[in-house]
Design a protein around this motif. Structure first.
Motif, PDB file in Angstrom:
ATOM      1  N   LEU A 148       0.812  -1.223   0.269  1.00 22.55           N
ATOM      2  CA  LEU A 148       0.132  -0.238   0.070  1.00 22.55           C
ATOM      3  C   LEU A 148       0.811   1.185  -0.049  1.00 22.55           C
ATOM      4  O   LEU A 148       0.567   2.373  -0.698  1.00 22.55           O
ATOM      5  N   VAL A 149       1.947   1.333   0.789  1.00 24.04           N
ATOM      6  CA  VAL A 149       2.914   2.425   0.726  1.00 24.04           C
ATOM      7  C   VAL A 149       3.464   2.583  -0.582  1.00 24.04           C
ATOM      8  O   VAL A 149       3.325   3.752  -1.193  1.00 24.04           O
ATOM      9  N   GLN A 150       3.925   1.654  -1.213  1.00 19.37           N
ATOM     10  CA  GLN A 150       4.296   1.676  -2.428  1.00 19.37           C
ATOM     11  C   GLN A 150       3.571   2.378  -3.587  1.00 19.37           C
ATOM     12  O   GLN A 150       3.772   2.964  -4.670  1.00 19.37           O
ATOM     13  N   ARG A 151       2.176   2.362  -3.431  1.00 26.05           N
ATOM     14  CA  ARG A 151       1.159   2.901  -4.299  1.00 26.05           C
ATOM     15  C   ARG A 151       0.935   4.296  -3.903  1.00 26.05           C
ATOM     16  O   ARG A 151       0.011   4.840  -4.493  1.00 26.05           O
ATOM     17  N   VAL A 152       1.239   4.944  -2.784  1.00 23.98           N
ATOM     18  CA  VAL A 152       1.161   6.256  -2.453  1.00 23.98           C
ATOM     19  C   VAL A 152       1.788   7.177  -3.654  1.00 23.98           C
ATOM     20  O   VAL A 152       3.003   6.969  -3.822  1.00 23.98           O
ATOM     21  N   GLY A 198       3.744   9.651  -5.320  1.00 33.19           N
ATOM     22  CA  GLY A 198       5.021  10.383  -5.009  1.00 33.19           C
ATOM     23  C   GLY A 198       5.831   9.958  -4.186  1.00 33.19           C
ATOM     24  O   GLY A 198       6.931  10.291  -4.063  1.00 33.19           O
ATOM     25  N   ALA A 199       5.801   8.532  -3.852  1.00 30.72           N
ATOM     26  CA  ALA A 199       6.700   7.785  -2.914  1.00 30.72           C
ATOM     27  C   ALA A 199       7.478   6.946  -4.100  1.00 30.72           C
ATOM     28  O   ALA A 199       6.926   6.357  -4.856  1.00 30.72           O
ATOM     29  N   ILE A 200       8.727   7.459  -3.966  1.00 33.38           N
ATOM     30  CA  ILE A 200       9.680   6.887  -4.976  1.00 33.38           C
ATOM     31  C   ILE A 200      10.513   5.578  -4.535  1.00 33.38           C
ATOM     32  O   ILE A 200      10.656   5.532  -3.297  1.00 33.38           O
ATOM     33  N   GLY A 201      10.847   4.908  -5.484  1.00 33.01           N
ATOM     34  CA  GLY A 201      11.825   3.959  -5.116  1.00 33.01           C
ATOM     35  C   GLY A 201      11.205   2.926  -4.474  1.00 33.01           C
ATOM     36  O   GLY A 201       9.984   2.692  -4.386  1.00 33.01           O
ATOM     37  N   ARG A 202      12.010   2.053  -3.647  1.00 31.81           N
ATOM     38  CA  ARG A 202      11.512   0.660  -3.072  1.00 31.81           C
ATOM     39  C   ARG A 202      11.391   1.197  -1.488  1.00 31.81           C
ATOM     40  O   ARG A 202      12.187   2.001  -0.977  1.00 31.81           O
ATOM     41  N   VAL A 203      10.280   0.613  -1.098  1.00 33.47           N
ATOM     42  CA  VAL A 203       9.910   1.002   0.440  1.00 33.47           C
ATOM     43  C   VAL A 203      11.053   0.175   1.327  1.00 33.47           C
ATOM     44  O   VAL A 203      11.048  -1.276   1.086  1.00 33.47           O
ATOM     45  N   ASP A 204      11.684   0.565   2.204  1.00 35.42           N
ATOM     46  CA  ASP A 204      12.781  -0.025   2.997  1.00 35.42           C
ATOM     47  C   ASP A 204      11.989  -0.674   4.222  1.00 35.42           C
ATOM     48  O   ASP A 204      11.482   0.294   4.975  1.00 35.42           O
ATOM     49  N   SER A 205      11.723  -1.951   4.269  1.00 37.39           N
ATOM     50  CA  SER A 205      10.939  -2.372   5.667  1.00 37.39           C
ATOM     51  C   SER A 205      11.685  -3.204   6.227  1.00 37.39           C
ATOM     52  O   SER A 205      11.038  -4.365   6.479  1.00 37.39           O
ATOM     53  N   ARG A 206      13.129  -3.603   6.051  1.00 31.44           N
ATOM     54  CA  ARG A 206      13.945  -4.508   6.835  1.00 31.44           C
ATOM     55  C   ARG A 206      13.359  -4.657   8.132  1.00 31.44           C
ATOM     56  O   ARG A 206      13.771  -6.080   8.607  1.00 31.44           O
ATOM     57  N   HIS A 207      12.945  -3.744   8.983  1.00 28.66           N
ATOM     58  CA  HIS A 207      12.882  -4.042  10.418  1.00 28.66           C
ATOM     59  C   HIS A 207      11.528  -4.521  10.693  1.00 28.66           C
ATOM     60  O   HIS A 207      11.091  -4.714  11.919  1.00 28.66           O
ATOM     61  N   ILE A 208      10.431  -4.673   9.774  1.00 30.84           N
ATOM     62  CA  ILE A 208       9.326  -5.091   9.891  1.00 30.84           C
ATOM     63  C   ILE A 208       9.309  -6.602   9.715  1.00 30.84           C
ATOM     64  O   ILE A 208       9.832  -6.969   8.577  1.00 30.84           O
ATOM     65  N   PRO A 209       8.866  -7.493  10.542  1.00 31.31           N
ATOM     66  CA  PRO A 209       8.934  -9.065  10.505  1.00 31.31           C
ATOM     67  C   PRO A 209       8.067  -9.396   9.031  1.00 31.31           C
ATOM     68  O   PRO A 209       7.052  -8.747   9.008  1.00 31.31           O
TER      69      PRO A 209
END
Length: 90
Positions: free
Chosen positions: A73-77, A79-90
């Motif tokens: 969902l964040v990737q679809r916002v 203006g959000a560019i590039g890859r979403v960094d979510s390494r800390h979310i299990p």
């Protein structure tokens, strides 16, 4: 042959308005529209930071599926560019 009708026009101004957003606007939309309204993630469970349109998420959610949905969902916002960094979310 069926005739086609024009449904609308996307102008350069529309694109700039959608993608030329400040980091604080993006962060606010991710927090309110995605995390609170769409996924009901309580405040404080996931931290959001946005730098030059790149989004970083860190924190804990209940399931791996929740984490996957959040990232998608964040990737679809707009203006959000590039890859979403979510390494800390299990």
């Amino acid at each position: 042959m069926a005739q086609s009708k024009l449904a609308g026009i996307v102008t350069r101004a529309d694109l700039v308005r959608a993608f030329g957003r400040s980091d604080s606007e993006l962060e606010r939309e991710i927090r309110t529209e995605v995390m609170e309204r769409a996924l009901w993630i309580p405040e404080g469970m996931v931290e959001v930071s946005v730098v030059e349109g790149a989004v970083k998420l860190s924190g804990v959610v209940e399931t791996e599926t929740d984490a996957d949905v959040l990232v998608r969902l964040v990737q679809r916002v707009p203006g959000a560019i590039g890859r979403v960094d979510s390494r800390h979310i299990p």
